[in-house]
Design a protein around this motif. Structure first.
Motif, PDB file in Angstrom:
ATOM      1  N   PHE A  22       0.850  -1.197   0.000  1.00 15.45           N
ATOM      2  CA  PHE A  22       0.000   0.000   0.000  1.00 15.45           C
ATOM      3  C   PHE A  22       0.879   1.239   0.000  1.00 15.45           C
ATOM      4  O   PHE A  22       1.920   1.280   0.666  1.00 15.45           O
ATOM      5  CB  PHE A  22      -0.900   0.026   1.234  1.00 15.45           C
ATOM      6  N   VAL A  23       0.473   2.250  -0.773  1.00 13.54           N
ATOM      7  CA  VAL A  23       1.114   3.568  -0.743  1.00 13.54           C
ATOM      8  C   VAL A  23       0.015   4.613  -0.862  1.00 13.54           C
ATOM      9  O   VAL A  23      -0.977   4.399  -1.575  1.00 13.54           O
ATOM     10  CB  VAL A  23       2.152   3.746  -1.873  1.00 13.54           C
ATOM     11  N   ASN A  24       0.168   5.737  -0.151  1.00 12.08           N
ATOM     12  CA  ASN A  24      -0.827   6.797  -0.300  1.00 12.08           C
ATOM     13  C   ASN A  24      -0.419   7.738  -1.430  1.00 12.08           C
ATOM     14  O   ASN A  24       0.649   7.589  -2.039  1.00 12.08           O
ATOM     15  CB  ASN A  24      -1.039   7.541   1.018  1.00 12.08           C
ATOM     16  N   ALA A  25      -1.287   8.709  -1.707  1.00 12.81           N
ATOM     17  CA  ALA A  25      -1.036   9.611  -2.834  1.00 12.81           C
ATOM     18  C   ALA A  25       0.248  10.404  -2.642  1.00 12.81           C
ATOM     19  O   ALA A  25       1.001  10.646  -3.594  1.00 12.81           O
ATOM     20  CB  ALA A  25      -2.226  10.546  -3.016  1.00 12.81           C
ATOM     21  N   ALA A  26       0.510  10.839  -1.395  1.00  9.84           N
ATOM     22  CA  ALA A  26       1.728  11.612  -1.137  1.00  9.84           C
ATOM     23  C   ALA A  26       2.975  10.792  -1.434  1.00  9.84           C
ATOM     24  O   ALA A  26       3.970  11.306  -1.958  1.00  9.84           O
ATOM     25  CB  ALA A  26       1.740  12.090   0.322  1.00  9.84           C
ATOM     26  N   TYR A  27       2.946   9.510  -1.119  1.00 11.81           N
ATOM     27  CA  TYR A  27       4.080   8.618  -1.390  1.00 11.81           C
ATOM     28  C   TYR A  27       4.332   8.518  -2.893  1.00 11.81           C
ATOM     29  O   TYR A  27       5.465   8.660  -3.359  1.00 11.81           O
ATOM     30  CB  TYR A  27       3.773   7.240  -0.795  1.00 11.81           C
ATOM     31  N   SER A  28       3.268   8.258  -3.650  1.00 15.48           N
ATOM     32  CA  SER A  28       3.407   8.140  -5.106  1.00 15.48           C
ATOM     33  C   SER A  28       3.912   9.440  -5.712  1.00 15.48           C
ATOM     34  O   SER A  28       4.806   9.437  -6.574  1.00 15.48           O
ATOM     35  CB  SER A  28       2.062   7.760  -5.721  1.00 15.48           C
ATOM     36  N   HIS A  29       3.352  10.566  -5.273  1.00 14.79           N
ATOM     37  CA  HIS A  29       3.753  11.857  -5.819  1.00 14.79           C
ATOM     38  C   HIS A  29       5.215  12.156  -5.491  1.00 14.79           C
ATOM     39  O   HIS A  29       5.964  12.660  -6.346  1.00 14.79           O
ATOM     40  CB  HIS A  29       2.847  12.957  -5.265  1.00 14.79           C
ATOM     41  N   TYR A  30       5.625  11.842  -4.278  1.00 15.87           N
ATOM     42  CA  TYR A  30       6.993  12.153  -3.852  1.00 15.87           C
ATOM     43  C   TYR A  30       8.010  11.407  -4.705  1.00 15.87           C
ATOM     44  O   TYR A  30       9.017  11.988  -5.136  1.00 15.87           O
ATOM     45  CB  TYR A  30       7.175  11.786  -2.375  1.00 15.87           C
ATOM     46  N   PHE A  31       7.757  10.120  -4.944  1.00 19.53           N
ATOM     47  CA  PHE A  31       8.729   9.321  -5.699  1.00 19.53           C
ATOM     48  C   PHE A  31       8.498   9.387  -7.197  1.00 19.53           C
ATOM     49  O   PHE A  31       9.270   8.816  -7.970  1.00 19.53           O
ATOM     50  CB  PHE A  31       8.686   7.862  -5.234  1.00 19.53           C
ATOM     51  N   GLY A  32       7.459  10.098  -7.620  1.00 17.39           N
ATOM     52  CA  GLY A  32       7.233  10.282  -9.050  1.00 17.39           C
ATOM     53  C   GLY A  32       6.849   9.002  -9.767  1.00 17.39           C
ATOM     54  O   GLY A  32       7.145   8.819 -10.945  1.00 17.39           O
ATOM     55  N   ARG A  33       6.177   8.092  -9.060  1.00 20.07           N
ATOM     56  CA  ARG A  33       5.756   6.821  -9.651  1.00 20.07           C
ATOM     57  C   ARG A  33       4.305   6.560  -9.292  1.00 20.07           C
ATOM     58  O   ARG A  33       3.845   6.942  -8.223  1.00 20.07           O
ATOM     59  CB  ARG A  33       6.634   5.667  -9.150  1.00 20.07           C
ATOM     60  N   SER A  34       3.608   5.889 -10.173  1.00 23.98           N
ATOM     61  CA  SER A  34       2.202   5.576  -9.915  1.00 23.98           C
ATOM     62  C   SER A  34       2.118   4.430  -8.913  1.00 23.98           C
ATOM     63  O   SER A  34       3.062   3.642  -8.767  1.00 23.98           O
ATOM     64  CB  SER A  34       1.508   5.173 -11.214  1.00 23.98           C
ATOM     65  N   PRO A  35       0.981   4.307  -8.214  1.00 21.68           N
ATOM     66  CA  PRO A  35       0.817   3.174  -7.291  1.00 21.68           C
ATOM     67  C   PRO A  35       0.996   1.828  -7.987  1.00 21.68           C
ATOM     68  O   PRO A  35       1.550   0.896  -7.400  1.00 21.68           O
ATOM     69  CB  PRO A  35      -0.609   3.356  -6.759  1.00 21.68           C
ATOM     70  N   GLU A  36       0.541   1.728  -9.240  1.00 20.07           N
ATOM     71  CA  GLU A  36       0.678   0.466  -9.962  1.00 20.07           C
ATOM     72  C   GLU A  36       2.137   0.090 -10.163  1.00 20.07           C
ATOM     73  O   GLU A  36       2.490  -1.103 -10.163  1.00 20.07           O
ATOM     74  CB  GLU A  36      -0.021   0.555 -11.330  1.00 20.07           C
ATOM     75  N   ASP A  37       3.004   1.089 -10.363  1.00 24.13           N
ATOM     76  CA  ASP A  37       4.438   0.818 -10.544  1.00 24.13           C
ATOM     77  C   ASP A  37       5.112   0.458  -9.224  1.00 24.13           C
ATOM     78  O   ASP A  37       6.154  -0.203  -9.226  1.00 24.13           O
ATOM     79  CB  ASP A  37       5.140   2.037 -11.149  1.00 24.13           C
ATOM     80  N   LEU A  38       4.545   0.909  -8.113  1.00 25.10           N
ATOM     81  CA  LEU A  38       5.181   0.698  -6.810  1.00 25.10           C
ATOM     82  C   LEU A  38       4.726  -0.584  -6.126  1.00 25.10           C
ATOM     83  O   LEU A  38       5.541  -1.317  -5.572  1.00 25.10           O
ATOM     84  CB  LEU A  38       4.891   1.897  -5.899  1.00 25.10           C
ATOM     85  N   LEU A  39       3.425  -0.856  -6.152  1.00 24.72           N
ATOM     86  CA  LEU A  39       2.888  -1.999  -5.428  1.00 24.72           C
ATOM     87  C   LEU A  39       3.438  -3.300  -5.997  1.00 24.72           C
ATOM     88  O   LEU A  39       3.492  -3.503  -7.212  1.00 24.72           O
ATOM     89  CB  LEU A  39       1.365  -2.008  -5.489  1.00 24.72           C
ATOM     90  N   GLY A  40       3.862  -4.174  -5.099  1.00 29.32           N
ATOM     91  CA  GLY A  40       4.442  -5.452  -5.507  1.00 29.32           C
ATOM     92  C   GLY A  40       5.948  -5.426  -5.668  1.00 29.32           C
ATOM     93  O   GLY A  40       6.583  -6.466  -5.789  1.00 29.32           O
TER      94      GLY A  40
END
Length: 593
Positions: free
Chosen positions: A330-348
């Motif tokens: 799980f990542v929140n919107a602030a996490y995705s925005h900070y790292f410049g990646r979408s949740p789909e790219d981060l999860l997993g």
């Protein structure tokens, strides 16, 4: 016989072998044939023996290096044979396992199931299957899938067991079961009705929804939600309005009047969210709140929802969850925005992929250390953003446990502390550095002196001090101004620094006084260094004419004296140089006239 006439001899006839001799010759011939046949058979046997040896070597390699552990066990579970993979699974050398019971390595929780499996395998009627957890000293728990079959030796009961490491699968299964248990728990105790619909056909409902509507679960699951509505218009409007809201904002909520099974009407708030936002055809989950009788419960629900959104979705702090191995769940919107990646790219993916290599192992170790005994941890490490910028993050990690205190996930709340760290470093620099010269200040040097004195005392190593004061420096300030005086001080510092070692500590002691701490330096070497510095300073011109000179005091540390006493001796030697006319060196190793 007439002389000169050759005599022609008649050839002697060879007698034919007798019948016994013929039989002997036949026997000799047959023996020769048998000998050739035996030699050919011996060659075939040698080739077969070589082939058998090669096959045996291949079998041994396949047995030892198979990806599955193999064990031969006696009727009490004693290990008779084990391949290399099996020994690796148990974390022991193969020789140390022979003669030991396999059950000694099985966790207490799974030992009964293992014993049942072993008895079934020894029975020999059919293959036996089971699972076992391993409890190994110094190693993390492992889980094995077991398959066994009995061996009929005639003299004793044996079985052959194949073991496959399913640790990762088991962990994921446990996490999935915990997630399912949490979901079922929420469904059971939720104070609102909850259901799942697909194509407006009820797929599942909780007990609260049944109590709210007066229907049994059997009367609802598999049937249309139309039975709740007073008329077709309401039914159609709710479907269209919730669909519109879900498409536009991800969730939908409407107020509508429902009819209970007994014919009474209730006003409800119907809230829905898709099971899969990318595919609405998979269905939606909905909650039903009776606002006629449960207004207070509605307000509490709204408050809870507002808190959740404020804490997780709307806050600027980064929030994430990961499995114990670092896999992001799980990542929140602030996490995705900070790292410049979408949740789909981060999860997993693994959380350590966002950490530089130098910090990766330590950061993962800190994450893995979270458990019931250590549920909270704070750490700082660098991260790499999508634009390749390297920043410092501070994380507050919290272990999320199930009812048995087993670790499910780790939640991290992070905040960028790059500027704070830089400010802290700058404040530390300002607190320890002289602003004009860039040298260490008196306060910092006193700390270093304490440390170096203790080291010199403990190891019996030499330690020297060089204290020097600029001669008639006040005249420069009075005659040429303080700006000119500051430039002279900076030139003096540059002149001295170029002649010191990296291990020497150079500090501004106060005003125009400077102090040099020289570790691993004897008295004569310190005096020689002071003379070098005195000569170097004379090469600098004074603004009003003449050369820069200084008076030096040199002394080495004596174990029986205090820091104040040592500094006092250096000061005494420096003022001795002043009294003797300045521009000179005095100290422990200098003969004072």
């Amino acid at each position: 016989m007439t002389k000169g006439i050759p005599v022609i001899k008649t050839p002697t006839k060879i007698a034919a072998p007798s019948p016994p001799e013929q039989e002997n010759l036949r026997l000799v011939h047959e023996l020769q044939v048998h000998q050739v046949e035996l030699e050919m058979q011996n060659e075939d046997l040698a080739r077969m023996r070589d082939q058998l040896g090669q096959n045996l070597e291949r079998y041994v390699d396949l047995y030892d290096f198979a990806p599955v552990g193999y064990f031969t066990l006696t009727d009490d579970g004693t290990i008779r044979e084990v391949n290399l993979t099996g020994a690796t699974l148990l974390g022991q050398e193969r020789a140390r396992l022979i003669g030991r019971r396999l059950g000694l390595f099985v966790s207490t929780a799974t030992l009964p199931a293992f014993n049942t499996f072993l008895n079934q395998a020894l029975a020999g009627t059919s293959k036996a299957f089971g699972e076992a957890g391993l409890c190994l000293e110094g190693l993390s728990p492992r889980y094995l899938s077991l398959a066994g079959v009995g061996l009929n030796t005639g003299s004793e009961r044996l079985c052959r067991v194949a073991a496959l490491d399913i640790t990762k699968h088991h962990r994921m299964e446990v996490a999935l079961q915990a997630s399912e248990a949490r979901l079922q728990s929420i469904l059971r105790v939720a104070p609102v009705g909850i259901g799942v619909v697909r194509n407006r056909i009820l797929q599942d409902v909780n007990d609260t929804l049944c109590r709210l509507t007066g229907y049994t679960r059997e009367e609802l699951v598999g049937r249309s939600a139309r039975q709740f509505y007073l008329n077709d218009e309401d039914f159609d409007w709710v479907g269209l309005e919730k669909y519109r809201q879900i498409v536009e904002q991800g969730t939908g909520a409407v107020e509508v009047r429902w009819r209970r099974r007994d014919g009474t009407n209730i006003d409800v708030i119907l809230s829905s969210a898709p099971l899969n936002a990318a595919d609405l055809a998979q269905g939606v989950t909905f909650t039903v709140l009776d606002i006629t009788e449960r207004k207070q419960a509605e307000e509490l629900l709204k408050l809870s929802e507002a808190r959740y959104r404020a804490i997780v979705e709307g806050q600027t702090d980064l929030v994430c969850r990961c499995l114990p191995d670092g896999t992001l769940t799980f990542v929140n919107a602030a996490y995705s925005h900070y790292f410049g990646r979408s949740p789909e790219d981060l999860l997993g993916t693994n959380i350590t992929l966002l950490i530089p290599d130098a910090n990766r192992a330590e950061a993962l170790a800190r994450i893995e250390s979270c458990d019931a005994a250590h549920p909270r941890d704070t750490q700082e490490h660098q991260v790499v953003r999508a634009d390749s910028a390297i920043r410092w993050m501070q994380w507050h990690n919290q272990a999320i446990l199930n009812d048995d205190n087993a670790l499910i996930e780790i939640q991290g709340i992070g905040r960028d502390v790059t500027e704070q760290r830089a400010m802290k470093i700058e404040l530390q620099r300002l607190a320890t550095t002289d602003l004009l010269t860039g040298l260490f200040n008196r306060r910092y040097l006193l700390t270093v002196l304490e440390t170096e004195i203790e080291r010199a005392r403990r190891h019996g190593r030499p330690l020297a001090l060089i204290l020097f004061d600029l001669d008639h420096f006040k005249q420069i300030n009075d005659t040429c101004g303080h700006d000119q005086g500051d430039q002279v001080l900076q030139a003096i510092v540059a002149q001295v620094q170029g002649r010191l070692r990296r291990s020497d500590v150079f500090a501004r002691w106060g005003g125009e006084e400077f102090l040099i701490l020289a570790p691993e330096t004897t008295g004569p070497d310190a005096v020689a260094l002071a003379e070098t510095l005195r000569t170097a300073l004379r090469a600098l011109p004074r603004p009003e004419g003449g050369s820069i000179t200084a008076s030096f005091g040199v002394t080495t540390y004596q174990p029986e004296e205090t820091l104040d006493q040592w500094l006092k001796r250096a000061d005494v030697w420096m003022y001795a140089s002043k009294r003797q006319g300045r521009d000179r060196v005095n100290g422990d190793e200098v003969n004072v006239p």
